[in-house]
Scaffold this motif. Sequence first.
Motif, PDB file in Angstrom:
ATOM      1  N   ALA A 185       0.828  -1.201   0.000  1.00 27.96           N
ATOM      2  CA  ALA A 185       0.000   0.000   0.000  1.00 27.96           C
ATOM      3  C   ALA A 185       0.869   1.260   0.000  1.00 27.96           C
ATOM      4  CB  ALA A 185      -0.918  -0.007   1.217  1.00 27.96           C
ATOM      5  N   TYR A 186       1.931   1.245   0.794  1.00 27.84           N
ATOM      6  CA  TYR A 186       2.848   2.393   0.861  1.00 27.84           C
ATOM      7  C   TYR A 186       3.511   2.643  -0.494  1.00 27.84           C
ATOM      8  CZ  TYR A 186       7.128   4.996   1.810  1.00 27.84           C
ATOM      9  OH  TYR A 186       8.151   5.904   1.763  1.00 27.84           O
ATOM     10  N   LYS A 187       3.968   1.564  -1.152  1.00 31.52           N
ATOM     11  CA  LYS A 187       4.645   1.686  -2.442  1.00 31.52           C
ATOM     12  C   LYS A 187       3.696   2.233  -3.518  1.00 31.52           C
ATOM     13  CE  LYS A 187       8.771  -0.045  -1.489  1.00 31.52           C
ATOM     14  NZ  LYS A 187      10.049   0.713  -1.695  1.00 31.52           N
ATOM     15  N   LYS A 219       0.623   8.860  -5.812  1.00 30.35           N
ATOM     16  CA  LYS A 219      -0.306   9.516  -4.875  1.00 30.35           C
ATOM     17  C   LYS A 219      -1.774   9.122  -5.083  1.00 30.35           C
ATOM     18  CE  LYS A 219       3.341  11.827  -3.615  1.00 30.35           C
ATOM     19  NZ  LYS A 219       4.118  11.366  -2.440  1.00 30.35           N
ATOM     20  N   GLY A 220      -2.027   8.157  -5.945  1.00 26.12           N
ATOM     21  CA  GLY A 220      -3.405   7.755  -6.225  1.00 26.12           C
ATOM     22  C   GLY A 220      -3.936   6.764  -5.202  1.00 26.12           C
ATOM     23  N   ARG A 253      -4.358  -1.525  -6.475  1.00 29.79           N
ATOM     24  CA  ARG A 253      -4.317  -0.858  -7.779  1.00 29.79           C
ATOM     25  C   ARG A 253      -2.950  -1.070  -8.406  1.00 29.79           C
ATOM     26  NH1 ARG A 253      -2.663   4.073  -9.554  1.00 29.79           N
ATOM     27  NH2 ARG A 253      -2.261   4.783  -7.424  1.00 29.79           N
ATOM     28  N   SER A 254      -2.954  -1.646  -9.604  1.00 35.46           N
ATOM     29  CA  SER A 254      -1.706  -1.917 -10.317  1.00 35.46           C
ATOM     30  C   SER A 254      -1.608  -1.108 -11.609  1.00 35.46           C
ATOM     31  CB  SER A 254      -1.598  -3.410 -10.644  1.00 35.46           C
ATOM     32  OG  SER A 254      -2.683  -3.820 -11.462  1.00 35.46           O
ATOM     33  N   MET A 255      -2.626  -0.311 -11.889  1.00 32.29           N
ATOM     34  CA  MET A 255      -2.645   0.492 -13.108  1.00 32.29           C
ATOM     35  C   MET A 255      -2.789   1.974 -12.774  1.00 32.29           C
ATOM     36  SD  MET A 255      -4.997  -1.650 -15.796  1.00 32.29           S
ATOM     37  CE  MET A 255      -4.425  -3.199 -16.498  1.00 32.29           C
TER      38      MET A 255
END
Length: 217
Positions: free
Chosen positions: A47-49, A55-56, A78-80
């Motif tokens: 989550a931090y990365k 910043k999304g 979220r990967s996109m």
Amino acid sequence: MVAEQRILINPQNIKSRKGYHFVKRTLDIIFSSVGLVCLSPLMAVIAYKIKKEDKGPVFYKQVRVGKNGHHFEMYKFRSMVTNADQLLEQLKDQNEVGGAMFKMKHDPRITRIGHFIREHSLDELPQLVNVLKGNMSLVGPRPPLPSEVEQYTAYDRQRLYVKPGCTGLWQATERNDVGFDEMVKLDLDYIKRADIWLDMWIIFKTIVVIFKPNSSY
């Protein structure tokens, strides 16, 4: 040339396996609860990365189709990029998987951290919440999009006889090495012969994939 044998499933045979479904749901609750607790440090790092990169939002929610056509919100890391859904229309002609499914190996919408978590199937960890809620199971067919289901034949719709899974026979074995029709065949093969031992074997294979990725993207 002999025509390929199609797998046909009787929904009544699935409903009659009450013992298996009770044990499966019990294990889903236990394993998803323990998994969320034990994996929380890793999930916090992911989550931090994700947040640090652009910043999304950390999580991505998407409507998927579950058992008997029931719609639910599926959770993923979220990967996109944040406008990935809007960009999809521009990429549909570059689909590398035939049938009612979109896959693109070098999808430009995927972020840097997204490439890593997808390769190791870590983007799907939040789906443990879906398992706990009862929308999904640990093991089952890949949960399709409503737009994909609209393209399904009656044969393909047999995938919706059971709850979708965080992982399944397709995800743990062939993954993107096969097309849509082959994925359906693997899913129906799983549904037809599912038992606790097969579920445990698929979970084991999925753990191996985390450390030794297959063709996921």
